[in-house]
Design an enzyme around this catalytic site. Structure first.
Site, PDB file in Angstrom:
ATOM      1  N   GLU A 156       6.553   0.189   3.035  1.00 33.54           N
ATOM      2  CA  GLU A 156       7.559   0.621   2.073  1.00 33.54           C
ATOM      3  C   GLU A 156       7.715   2.129   2.137  1.00 33.54           C
ATOM      4  O   GLU A 156       6.730   2.868   2.186  1.00 33.54           O
ATOM      5  CB  GLU A 156       7.168   0.216   0.647  1.00 33.54           C
ATOM      6  CG  GLU A 156       7.339  -1.262   0.370  1.00 33.54           C
ATOM      7  CD  GLU A 156       7.023  -1.599  -1.074  1.00 33.54           C
ATOM      8  OE1 GLU A 156       6.489  -0.733  -1.794  1.00 33.54           O
ATOM      9  OE2 GLU A 156       7.316  -2.738  -1.481  1.00 33.54           O
ATOM     10  N   CYS A 203       2.984  -4.141 -12.225  1.00 35.15           N
ATOM     11  CA  CYS A 203       3.589  -2.890 -12.688  1.00 35.15           C
ATOM     12  C   CYS A 203       4.747  -3.166 -13.636  1.00 35.15           C
ATOM     13  O   CYS A 203       5.512  -4.109 -13.442  1.00 35.15           O
ATOM     14  CB  CYS A 203       4.052  -2.066 -11.490  1.00 35.15           C
ATOM     15  SG  CYS A 203       2.698  -1.587 -10.387  1.00 35.15           S
ATOM     16  N   ASP A 243       0.234  -3.163  -2.968  1.00 33.64           N
ATOM     17  CA  ASP A 243       1.154  -2.345  -2.172  1.00 33.64           C
ATOM     18  C   ASP A 243       0.963  -0.865  -2.432  1.00 33.64           C
ATOM     19  O   ASP A 243       0.943  -0.048  -1.496  1.00 33.64           O
ATOM     20  CB  ASP A 243       2.597  -2.715  -2.489  1.00 33.64           C
ATOM     21  CG  ASP A 243       3.079  -3.915  -1.702  1.00 33.64           C
ATOM     22  OD1 ASP A 243       4.197  -3.851  -1.179  1.00 33.64           O
ATOM     23  OD2 ASP A 243       2.349  -4.904  -1.616  1.00 33.64           O
ATOM     24  N   CYS A 249       1.571 -10.165  -7.515  1.00 32.55           N
ATOM     25  CA  CYS A 249       2.017  -8.952  -6.830  1.00 32.55           C
ATOM     26  C   CYS A 249       2.818  -9.236  -5.566  1.00 32.55           C
ATOM     27  O   CYS A 249       2.929 -10.361  -5.115  1.00 32.55           O
ATOM     28  CB  CYS A 249       0.831  -8.043  -6.568  1.00 32.55           C
ATOM     29  SG  CYS A 249       0.137  -7.416  -8.124  1.00 32.55           S
ATOM     30  N   ASP A 250       3.296  -8.143  -4.980  1.00 30.97           N
ATOM     31  CA  ASP A 250       4.416  -8.148  -4.054  1.00 30.97           C
ATOM     32  C   ASP A 250       4.389  -9.215  -2.966  1.00 30.97           C
ATOM     33  O   ASP A 250       5.317  -9.991  -2.815  1.00 30.97           O
ATOM     34  CB  ASP A 250       4.532  -6.774  -3.398  1.00 30.97           C
ATOM     35  CG  ASP A 250       4.769  -5.676  -4.416  1.00 30.97           C
ATOM     36  OD1 ASP A 250       4.160  -5.732  -5.484  1.00 30.97           O
ATOM     37  OD2 ASP A 250       5.552  -4.767  -4.138  1.00 30.97           O
ATOM     38  N   LYS A 251       3.360  -9.245  -2.139  1.00 25.71           N
ATOM     39  CA  LYS A 251       3.325 -10.172  -1.001  1.00 25.71           C
ATOM     40  C   LYS A 251       2.564 -11.442  -1.333  1.00 25.71           C
ATOM     41  O   LYS A 251       2.687 -12.443  -0.635  1.00 25.71           O
ATOM     42  CB  LYS A 251       2.687  -9.513   0.228  1.00 25.71           C
ATOM     43  CG  LYS A 251       3.281  -8.168   0.576  1.00 25.71           C
ATOM     44  CD  LYS A 251       4.777  -8.238   0.767  1.00 25.71           C
ATOM     45  CE  LYS A 251       5.398  -6.857   0.720  1.00 25.71           C
ATOM     46  NZ  LYS A 251       5.397  -6.232  -0.613  1.00 25.71           N
ATOM     47  N   SER A 301      10.455  -0.117  -2.169  1.00 30.05           N
ATOM     48  CA  SER A 301       9.995  -0.697  -3.422  1.00 30.05           C
ATOM     49  C   SER A 301      11.204  -1.021  -4.282  1.00 30.05           C
ATOM     50  O   SER A 301      12.272  -0.412  -4.125  1.00 30.05           O
ATOM     51  CB  SER A 301       9.086   0.287  -4.152  1.00 30.05           C
ATOM     52  OG  SER A 301       8.930  -0.079  -5.505  1.00 30.05           O
TER      53      SER A 301
END
Length: 565
Positions: free
Chosen positions: A451, A195, A80, A121-123, A477
């Site tokens: 985002e 992160c 991202d 991670c995010d997605k 985020s």
């Protein structure tokens, strides 16, 4: 003849033509064992997935030890942070749909009996879960774990990558040097891993554990800990057990476990993106997204904020959260308020997981994870907002909003893209008292619902965090703070009210009442609506296809062919 798969045992006739093709190096004995796919999202472009080659080897050890065959394959993964703020950001949320499709395809086309989903991670995390739930075979999520924190900088005891954008905002006002920014680029990501703050990546990795699809502790063990390797090995062993017992993904993902996941997100102040991702995961399990949104709204009034992790704290990060007990500690503190008799991927109920869990010695830290009766705030971690700006819902994060701006009224300053807003920030045109409106960034309008964390971080760096607000049909985020509301639905591209706002209009955001109000008469709005028009930004390629099929943020932003549930 046909390939017949039965629970726990692969029945492949020795004369079947595909036997020679199924898994290089496998012999007849191997083909009678469970075929376990390892969906590995290793990537040299994503720090959260950089170490997955090594981690996969430990998964294989566990699978082999338990009597299964490991069959590894690759899955795309996008970062991202690398994508957002550029044209690449348009592809991030849509990549979730491609990941879900690829998991379904590999499971069905390659006759897999079970699958380990390696993702951080995010997605990637929700995308893999969506595909596994859709295919409905035994599945376990193995997150890669968070990275360690950087050195102290500014207000933070442990620096993270988002402080770079904040410092850039200071640089724009002449309060920081370019040398400081260059130095931060080198020190804020000191190890591999997702992160180190509690953004979407760690929220979804931990939520996978809370919903029962990852083993206890799997969500938060730091990437560089030896325990992460042991967890990978246990995951390999456990997936074979699940295949033999016939425990499938939809046995885990139920309305009751979804309620648990939502309660966990509320208790920990998780990323607002959890709303759109849990709606999409539930959709794949046949759960109406409207039910999921109503549960977010209901549970937000019941579950207080019980965990302080960056950005809700300048002191504690994901490593501290794990050492304080992580997801198991939160679920233990929530046990009287959630469904503890649901089945989990440990093969046991959540009740049994809580009762049998062994914590690190001296791990309890009430400054990181507080008991239910002594929360850090009675406001839930995520709030479902409504009002004439977002009649189909918007999403805020009270845990990240300073008390002084939880009820904010200001004048609109409108931008039809993130880039327009960034330019205005460069020119210092955003002033105290403004409500920044960033629109045409929703699932259809973006397309891809980028985002808006960079504008928020720059505003923070410019000292505007407690004197301005921001609303958008895009996302945020999990690291953002300040007064903000995202996921505005209907979005601007669908003619939502956010498309009709003009500079100077008065807007009130009331987090306590969960309302976003545009102080413009219905007659004036009707006039503006009659003059409104929209032209799609992309007319070819994947983004055009996603834009045409994407549902609203209120229903998960999925590529919707037909309604389920």
């Amino acid at each position: 003849m046909s390939c017949e798969c039965e629970t726990g045992t692969r029945k492949l006739n020795q004369l079947h033509p595909c036997r020679a093709l199924f898994g290089a190096g496998l012999d007849n004995d191997d083909l009678n064992r469970p075929a376990i796919g390892i969906a590995n999202a290793f990537s040299e472009t994503v720090p959260g997935h950089f170490h997955f080659k090594q981690l996969a080897e430990y998964v294989k050890k566990g699978i082999f030890r338990a009597g299964g065959n490991a069959l590894e394959f690759g899955v795309i993964s996008c970062c991202d942070s690398l994508g957002n703020g550029t044209i690449g950001g348009h592809y991030i949320l849509p990549s979730r749909e491609t990941i879900a499709d690829s998991i379904e395809i590999m499971i069905k086309a390659q006759h897999l009996d079970g699958i380990v989903l390696m993702c951080s991670c995010d997605k990637i995390v929700p995308g893999m879960i969506m595909g596994a739930v859709r295919a409905n075979i035994p599945a376990i999520v193995l997150p890669g774990g968070p990275m360690l924190g950087g050195p102290a900088y500014g207000e933070k005891v442990k620096a993270d990558s988002t402080i770079v954008a904040e410092t850039y905002g200071q640089y724009q006002k002449g309060e920081a040097t370019w040398e400081e920014i260059e130095n931060l680029l080198k020190i804020t990501n000191p190890t591999c891993g997702s992160c180190n703050f509690y953004g979407t990546a760690n929220t979804m990795s931990c939520t996978a554990e809370a919903i029962g699809l990852a083993l206890p502790d799997a969500g938060a063990i730091p990437a560089v800990y030896n325990e992460r390797l042991r967890c990978a090995k246990r995951t390999g062993e456990k997936i074979v057990e699940l295949v033999k017992k016939g425990i499938k993904a939809r046995d885990i993902v139920t309305k009751e476990s979804m309620q648990n996941a939502i309660s966990y997100v509320m208790a920990t102040g998780g990323s607002t993106n959890a709303v759109i991702h849990l709606s999409a995961i539930g959709y794949e399990a046949g759960i109406d997204p409207e039910w999921t949104m109503s549960e977010f709204d209901r549970i937000s009034g019941l579950i207080p904020h019980m965990a302080r992790i960056n950005p809700a704290s300048n002191v504690y990060d994901m490593e501290d959260f794990y050492r304080a007990g992580g997801v198991p500690r939160v679920m233990e503190y929530l046990k009287d308020h959630i469904n503890i008799d649901v089945l989990t991927d440990s093969g046991k109920t959540l009740r049994e997981n809580i009762e049998e869990h062994s914590y690190m010695y001296g791990s309890c830290n009430d400054e990181v994870i507080s008991p239910f009766d002594r929360p850090f705030s009675t406001l839930g971690g995520v709030a479902i907002m409504r009002g004439n700006v977002c009649p189909d819902t918007g999403v805020a994060k009270p845990a990240a909003i300073d008390e002084s701006v939880r009820c904010f009224t200001g004048e609109a300053i409108c931008f039809d893209s993130e880039e327009e807003c960034s330019k205005a920030l460069e020119e210092l045109r955003v002033k105290p008292g403004h409500v920044v409106v960033i629109r045409y960034e929703g699932p259809k309008g973006g397309p891809g619902m980028r985002e808006m964390y960079r504008p928020m971080k720059i505003m923070h760096g410019q000292g505007l965090a407690t004197s301005t607000a921001l609303i958008t049909d895009g996302r945020f985020s999990g690291t953002n703070n300040g007064c903000f509301v995202g996921h505005i639905s209907p979005e601007a591209a669908e003619g939502g009210t956010i498309a009709l706002i003009k500079d100077g209009d008065k807007i009130t955001i009331d987090v306590y009442k969960k309302e976003v109000t545009l102080h413009v008469s219905e007659e004036e709005l009707a006039k503006r609506r009659a003059e409104w028009h929209y032209t799609p930004k992309f007319t070819e390629g994947y983004l055009a296809r996603y834009s045409a099929l994407a549902s609203s943020a209120a229903t998960g932003g999925v590529m919707c062919y037909k309604k389920r549930g």
